[in-house]
Enzyme design. Structure first.
Site, short mmCIF file in Angstrom:
data_model
loop_
_atom_site.label_atom_id
_atom_site.label_comp_id
_atom_site.label_asym_id
_atom_site.label_seq_id
_atom_site.Cartn_x
_atom_site.Cartn_y
_atom_site.Cartn_z
N SER A 1 0.80 -1.23 0.00
CA SER A 1 0.00 0.00 0.00
C SER A 1 0.83 1.27 0.00
O SER A 1 0.27 2.36 -0.14
CB SER A 1 -0.95 0.01 1.21
N LYS B 1 -6.44 3.59 8.69
CA LYS B 1 -5.58 4.58 8.03
C LYS B 1 -6.23 5.96 8.03
O LYS B 1 -5.57 6.98 8.25
CB LYS B 1 -5.26 4.12 6.61
#
Length: 795
Positions: free
Chosen positions: A693, A736
């Site tokens: 990611s 996140k």
């Protein structure tokens, strides 16, 4: 079928009867029909009936006995009586101590109420006789009489309700109607059937109807006889066995052997009879009792058999707790014990809803998967409390022997059942909430594979007949609610994983930890240390400091320890004579616990060249990470530092390949990459980092370093990158996003394919969507336009 059709008989002749109506007292009777030429005892207690009875006795002792239509009615009206009754004579009467009168009545003739003359103080009516049609004697009538008499004789032998005198009387009766009335009075018929026979004037039809009822009564009597004989035979065997056992016990008492193996065997037999075991378990137990009875007292096998029988008799074969199926109450219990965990709670409430509609619904095999400390084990206890069941837990971490699950065979010394049976014996019910902890840490070696033994235990289609090697009789586990727990699923064998309904427990975010601390941990530790709300008060800043600076975990175990440590400091001050309320703020926490142990990433103050802000996800939650890129003269090498994992290194190489491909559009000179080395570094070099990611952030930092365009300080980004610049979806979006909000970011760049991850806004604090702007990107040019500030490209 009747022997004669139900038509008017040409030869029928009317029986002589008195034609003129007379006024007589009327006595209503309940559940009884008085037939002519029969004697029956009746009890009267209603005042109106007692007055009518005195009137009848004062004259010629005659009265009309009529059945009432509704036996429950204490004061029937004239219209609630049948119109046809029986004219009878009171032969005897006896007043009983309770005020009622017992009367022996002789039925005389069928009579009909012509009209009711009075109701009070007792009922009286004009009564007229019913003209009966009696057939002439003939061979068909005689054949019917003989057949009915044979059947009545058979019924008298089978039934205790028919007196033998009735049979003698029946054989001496010549008239067909009289015979039908006598037999009808002896049969067990309901009120409507008896009244229909009383109202039937045709004697031959009445006899045919009685024949049908008598035939049905014989069928029932034969069935009763068969059942009675079977029960008596079983009782005779049981009584004989009991007598022999008691006789043998008395002999043993005389010989002083009552405490030996034989005497013990009789005690076990009594326990087996009282335990109501399933047939297979009962047979196995009785077989062992027979062995025990034949063994010498000093035989070493005696203790083995005794242990086996104790296990059989102590198991909860039929003991079960009743489920509480109040869904609202269950929801309140789950919410009061745990904050969050919505999926697990919904699944339990769904199971309870199904149980309300389907009583024998099979329980699900749930598997709670998540990091340590997030409440997997404790919510199992709450589920048991919400359902009203017992709770039992076993841990299989490090178990390597299949016998731990299935037990050892009795041929081994010291053999015992497996942990499943042992736990059920301890809990004492056959339908507990059974938690199997650490199912992902089961091992396997030369002694077998415990996970394979669990396949039968955790399969609703098989566990209704689970066979333990020690017991060797099937035990029903289908009523048990099994819950397995583990930290990861990767180490669970596929066949076992297929039996689970997996519910993932994500790590708690900061807001959830603060709520849990306020609602659960602080009150618990305050009570454990003898403190009250007047002696200590935790401020939000203090709890926030504990969460951010002194713990880094997915659950709340360490947070509870730190809260306990603060409480101990306060207790020490109180014991030393301190007074007042201890205010636990961020400064007080640092003063009590020392310097902070952890720190979370914060947003940069100014835009920077070659530095992009990425977002990471761990079990402890989300965080921001800085991706730093430096371009120096060299031979075109790519240097990666910061303990990057293989996947993250490949993401960096893919990002560099994409940047090389768009070099001309970045206005980089020819051969620029061959003359420069590129160094990619991710700070916190001691912490391993892995995952794809960070590809978008690495690519953005590369372009910034090569073009000298600064990256905005208030932008965080996440996403996997392909060689052609596509932005691919990633996981951990919730954590996140919350990390970006905590760090003070203004904009978050997310892959377009992750848009649905933000659809459920209930899982986010409301201020997240007020403070953050979300940009959905599908390709790197969109990322660069949003992340890079203005500036001329350069080498």
């Amino acid at each position: 079928m009747p022997l004669f059709p139900r038509t008017q008989h040409p030869q029928a002749r009317p029986r002589a009867a008195r034609a003129e109506p007379v006024v007589l007292p009327v006595l209503p009777v309940r559940d009884v029909v008085v037939f002519p030429n029969t004697v029956i005892p009746l009890i009267f207690g209603r005042q109106r009936s007692l007055r009518a009875l005195r009137r009848a006795r004062s004259e010629d002792a005659l009265a009309l006995f009529v059945a009432q239509r509704e036996p429950e009615n204490e004061d029937p009206a004239p219209e609630e009586l049948y119109q046809v009754g029986c004219l009878g004579r009171c032969l005897q009467s006896l007043e009983l101590p309770d005020g009622t009168v017992r009367v022996v009545v002789e039925g005389m003739t069928r009579s009909r109420i012509a009209c009711m003359t009075q109701v009070d103080p007792f009922m009286a009516a004009e009564v007229e006789p019913v003209c009966e049609l009696c057939p002439d004697a003939g061979p068909r009538v005689e054949a019917l009489k003989r057949r009915i008499l044979d059947q009545f004789e058979e019924a008298t032998e089978l039934s205790r309700r028919i007196p033998p005198e009735a049979l003698v009387t029946a054989f001496n009766i010549e008239e067909v109607g009289h015979l039908a009335d006598l037999i009808a009075s002896c049969l067990d018929l309901d009120l409507e059937q008896r009244q229909a026979l009383l109202e039937e004037p045709d004697c031959l039809r009445r006899l045919n109807t009685v024949a049908r009822h008598l035939h049905e009564e014989l069928r029932i009597l034969w069935l009763e006889k068969e059942m009675r004989e079977r029960v008596e035979e079983e009782m005779d065997n049981s009584q004989r066995e009991y007598y022999l056992r008691e006789h043998l016990r008395a002999i043993q008492d005389e010989l002083g052997q009552a405490d030996g193996a034989v005497g013990e065997a009789w005690q076990y037999r009594e326990r087996i009879d009282a335990a109501q075991l399933p047939e297979a378990a009962r047979e196995a137990a009785l077989a062992e009792v027979e062995r025990l009875q034949r063994m010498p007292v000093a035989s070493p096998e005696v203790s083995v058999v005794r242990t086996y029988l104790d296990w059989i008799l102590d198991l909860p074969w039929n003991q079960a707790t009743e489920d509480r199926l109040d869904i609202d109450r269950a929801a309140r219990v789950l919410d009061s014990d745990h904050y969050g965990l919505r999926r697990a709670k919904e699944r339990i409430l769904e199971f309870l809803a199904v149980r309300r509609l389907v009583e024998d619904a099979k329980g699900p095999i749930l598997c709670f998967v998540g990091p340590p400390g997030v409440g997997k084990t404790s919510i199992g206890q709450s589920i048991a409390r919400a359902m009203g069941r017992e709770f039992i837990r076993i841990s299989l971490g490090g178990v390597r022997d299949e016998a731990e699950i299935r037990g050892h065979r009795r041929t081994y010394v010291g053999a015992m059942p497996g942990r499943i049976i042992q736990a059920l014996r301890r809990v004492g019910t056959s339908n507990p909430v059974f938690m199997i902890d650490e199912v992902d840490k089961i091992g396997a070696d030369f002694r077998g594979d415990p996970s394979s033994a669990l396949l039968e235990v955790l399969d609703p289609e098989q566990n209704f007949a689970f066979s333990d090697h020690y017991l060797e009789v099937p035990f029903d586990l289908s009523r048990v609610l099994f819950i397995a727990t583990g930290n990861v699923l990767d180490t669970v064998p596929p066949a076992l994983r297929d039996r689970f309904e997996v519910i993932e427990f994500p790590g708690y975010i900061e807001e959830e930890k603060l709520q849990i601390a306020r609602d659960f941990l602080v009150p618990k530790q305050r009570a454990a240390h003898g403190l009250t709300g007047r002696s200590i008060r935790f401020h939000t800043t203090g709890l926030q400091a504990l969460v951010r600076r002194y713990t880094r975990e997915a659950g709340v175990r360490n947070l509870e320890r730190e809260i306990a440590s603060v409480c101990r400091k306060v207790v020490r001050g109180v014991a030393a004579g301190g007074d007042g309320v201890a205010q636990i703020t961020a400064e007080a926490v640092e003063e009590m616990l020392g310097a902070p142990r952890f720190s979370w990433g914060d947003a940069r103050a100014e835009p920077a060249v070659g530095v992009a802000t990425g977002l990471s996800y761990t079990e402890a939650g989300g965080d921001i990470i800085a991706i730093e890129v430096s371009v120096v003269k060299g031979d075109g090498d790519l240097l990666l530092t910061g303990r990057l994992g293989e996947v993250m290194k490949e993401s960096a190489q893919a990002a560099l390949s994409y940047v090389r491909g768009i070099g001309p559009s970045l206005k980089l000179p020819d051969g620029h990459f061959a003359r420069h080395d590129i160094h990619v570094h991710v700070p916190s070099g001691a912490v391993p980092k892995e995952g794809p990611s960070a590809g978008v952030a690495i690519c953005t930092a590369l372009v910034s370093a090569l073009t000298r365009r600064p990256v905005r300080a208030d932008v965080a980004m996440t996403g996997e990158i392909s060689l052609h610049g596509r932005v691919l979806p990633i996981g951990g979006v919730r954590e996140k996003v919350l990390a970006a909000h905590r760090a003070g970011m203004k904009t978050v760049l997310l892959p377009e394919e992750n848009r649905n991850d933000l659809a459920d806004r209930e899982q986010f604090p409301a201020e997240v969507f007020d403070d953050l702007e979300f940009a959905w990107v599908s390709a790197m040019p969109e990322v660069l336009d949003s992340a890079l500030t203005g500036g001329a490209p350069g080498a």
